[in-house]
Scaffold this motif. Structure first.
Motif, PDB file in Angstrom:
ATOM      1  N   LYS A 192      -6.469  -2.974   6.808  1.00  0.00           N
ATOM      2  CA  LYS A 192      -7.510  -3.196   5.900  1.00  0.00           C
ATOM      3  C   LYS A 192      -7.328  -2.695   4.692  1.00  0.00           C
ATOM      4  O   LYS A 192      -7.397  -3.031   3.540  1.00  0.00           O
ATOM      5  N   LYS A 193      -7.198  -1.059   4.878  1.00  0.00           N
ATOM      6  CA  LYS A 193      -7.006  -0.406   3.879  1.00  0.00           C
ATOM      7  C   LYS A 193      -5.665  -0.655   2.887  1.00  0.00           C
ATOM      8  O   LYS A 193      -5.604  -0.611   1.598  1.00  0.00           O
ATOM      9  N   LEU A 194      -4.478  -0.749   3.549  1.00  0.00           N
ATOM     10  CA  LEU A 194      -3.430  -0.987   2.961  1.00  0.00           C
ATOM     11  C   LEU A 194      -3.429  -2.555   2.076  1.00  0.00           C
ATOM     12  O   LEU A 194      -2.774  -2.410   0.913  1.00  0.00           O
ATOM     13  N   ASN A 195      -4.240  -3.366   2.700  1.00  0.00           N
ATOM     14  CA  ASN A 195      -4.212  -4.537   2.138  1.00  0.00           C
ATOM     15  C   ASN A 195      -5.073  -4.712   0.998  1.00  0.00           C
ATOM     16  O   ASN A 195      -4.470  -5.244   0.125  1.00  0.00           O
ATOM     17  N   LEU A 251       0.100  -8.499   4.678  1.00  0.00           N
ATOM     18  CA  LEU A 251      -0.709  -7.725   3.788  1.00  0.00           C
ATOM     19  C   LEU A 251      -0.436  -8.217   2.232  1.00  0.00           C
ATOM     20  O   LEU A 251       0.921  -8.441   2.133  1.00  0.00           O
ATOM     21  N   GLY A 252      -1.172  -8.468   1.324  1.00  0.00           N
ATOM     22  CA  GLY A 252      -0.967  -8.463  -0.112  1.00  0.00           C
ATOM     23  C   GLY A 252      -1.428  -9.853  -0.540  1.00  0.00           C
ATOM     24  O   GLY A 252      -0.744 -10.096  -1.716  1.00  0.00           O
ATOM     25  N   LEU A 253      -1.442 -10.779   0.377  1.00  0.00           N
ATOM     26  CA  LEU A 253      -1.892 -12.280   0.123  1.00  0.00           C
ATOM     27  C   LEU A 253      -2.987 -12.411  -0.328  1.00  0.00           C
ATOM     28  O   LEU A 253      -3.465 -13.368  -0.889  1.00  0.00           O
ATOM     29  N   THR A 254      -3.995 -11.934   0.516  1.00  0.00           N
ATOM     30  CA  THR A 254      -5.459 -12.332   0.296  1.00  0.00           C
ATOM     31  C   THR A 254      -6.273 -11.268   0.631  1.00  0.00           C
ATOM     32  O   THR A 254      -6.023 -10.486   1.402  1.00  0.00           O
TER      33      THR A 254
END
Length: 322
Positions: A192-195, A251-254
């Motif tokens: 969650k943090k990295l996303n 990660l990184g899409l939503t």
């Protein structure tokens, strides 16, 4: 750029200087005072005699082909004729300067690769467990990454990630992960943090990842996946390999990334292995055939990465000894 004042008489000197108004005239004796990364223009004979370290375009007369060849062997960037400059010399200088900077960047890649490898985690001593890893970039820098650290004397956290694409941007993201994962306490928190940070920075890359925690006393392993393929694999003595499939987004899409957490127990002499998709590249066939061969070689501990690979390879294995 610099123009080094010639020590011999050059009939075309004023004409050349007028054609290149942006250059700064300097003297040979003062070369050491100037920036060694800025391109200089100089007479070929002065360059051959003094052999300075400045990146240099040499100028020669039409009958000095041998001198031009010698200058080229010594590292001159280009050779021009005093009375026959390129049609647009300012534009030619910009092209030579850009190519020189690209070449310098390429020369820096081995050092950058060494720095990246130093960011990988150091081995840690664990009671009844061993962590085994493989890290092989396809070029100098890798977009695959793994990390692990102790949460306490009885628990560790780990992850393996694969950044989309190749090149410097992908490798920089691995360093970003190493620096900013915030020493999260659970797989879900880490993902969650990295996303959140990836979405916030609006970087046009996505990252797949498997992250987990292992309790060294209870042997309970908890893990989560963010769109990662191949899936994690569990190997136990006298049992067929267990493929730990999950479904999720990278990660990184939503911002609204749903993260499931899974749990299992590592029995004696079991191995929990996660790989980047580059580990499939050494094998022939379609994706399913490649994965079957990967599982076979991991099970028999016979996996060997080729010397030259088309994609980065990273493997992280947790092995229970007793």
């Amino acid at each position: 750029m610099y123009f080094i004042q010639p020590t011999r008489n050059i009939p075309y000197l004023d004409q050349v200087i007028n054609t290149l108004p942006s250059v700064q005239m300097i003297q040979i004796d003062d070369i050491d005072l100037y920036d060694p990364t800025i391109i200089a223009i100089a007479d070929v004979q002065d360059y051959l005699i003094h052999q300075w370290n400045l990146p240099t375009i040499v100028m020669a007369f039409e009958n000095e082909g041998t001198a031009l060849a010698q200058a080229w062997e010594l590292g001159a960037l280009a050779g021009w004729i005093w009375n026959r400059l390129p049609a647009n010399p300012e534009h030619s200088l910009l092209k030579i300067d850009a190519q020189y900077k690209r070449n310098q960047d390429s020369r820096d890649l081995p050092s950058a690769a060494e720095l990246q490898k130093r960011l990988l985690p150091n081995p840690i001593e664990l009671t009844n467990y061993r962590i085994e890893t493989l890290f092989q970039p396809s070029a100098y820098l890798s977009g695959d990454w793994y990390d692990y650290w102790k949460l306490s004397d009885k628990e560790i956290i780990f992850y393996l990630a694969d950044v989309s694409g190749h090149g410097v941007t992908s490798s920089l993201l691995t360093s970003w992960m190493a620096a900013f994962h915030g020493r999260s306490k659970t797989p879900r928190e880490l993902i969650k943090k990295l996303n959140g940070m990836l979405v916030q920075e609006n970087i046009e890359k996505h990252i797949t990842m498997i992250a987990g925690t292992l309790n060294l006393e209870t042997h309970v392993l908890k893990w989560s996946s963010a769109g990662h393929y191949p899936p994690a694999i569990m190997f136990e003595p006298n049992h067929p390999p267990k493929i730990l499939n999950t479904s999720s987004f990278p990660l990184g899409l939503t911002e609204d990334l749903e993260v499931e957490e899974f749990e299992c127990v590592l029995n004696k002499h079991s191995r929990f292995i996660i790989c980047s998709d580059g580990a499939l590249e050494p094998f022939d066939g379609g994706l399913n055939e490649q994965f079957e061969q990967l599982v076979f070689h991991l099970q028999n501990q016979s996996f060997q990465a080729p010397e030259h690979v088309a994609d980065d390879i990273a493997i992280l294995s947790l092995c229970r000894m007793n």
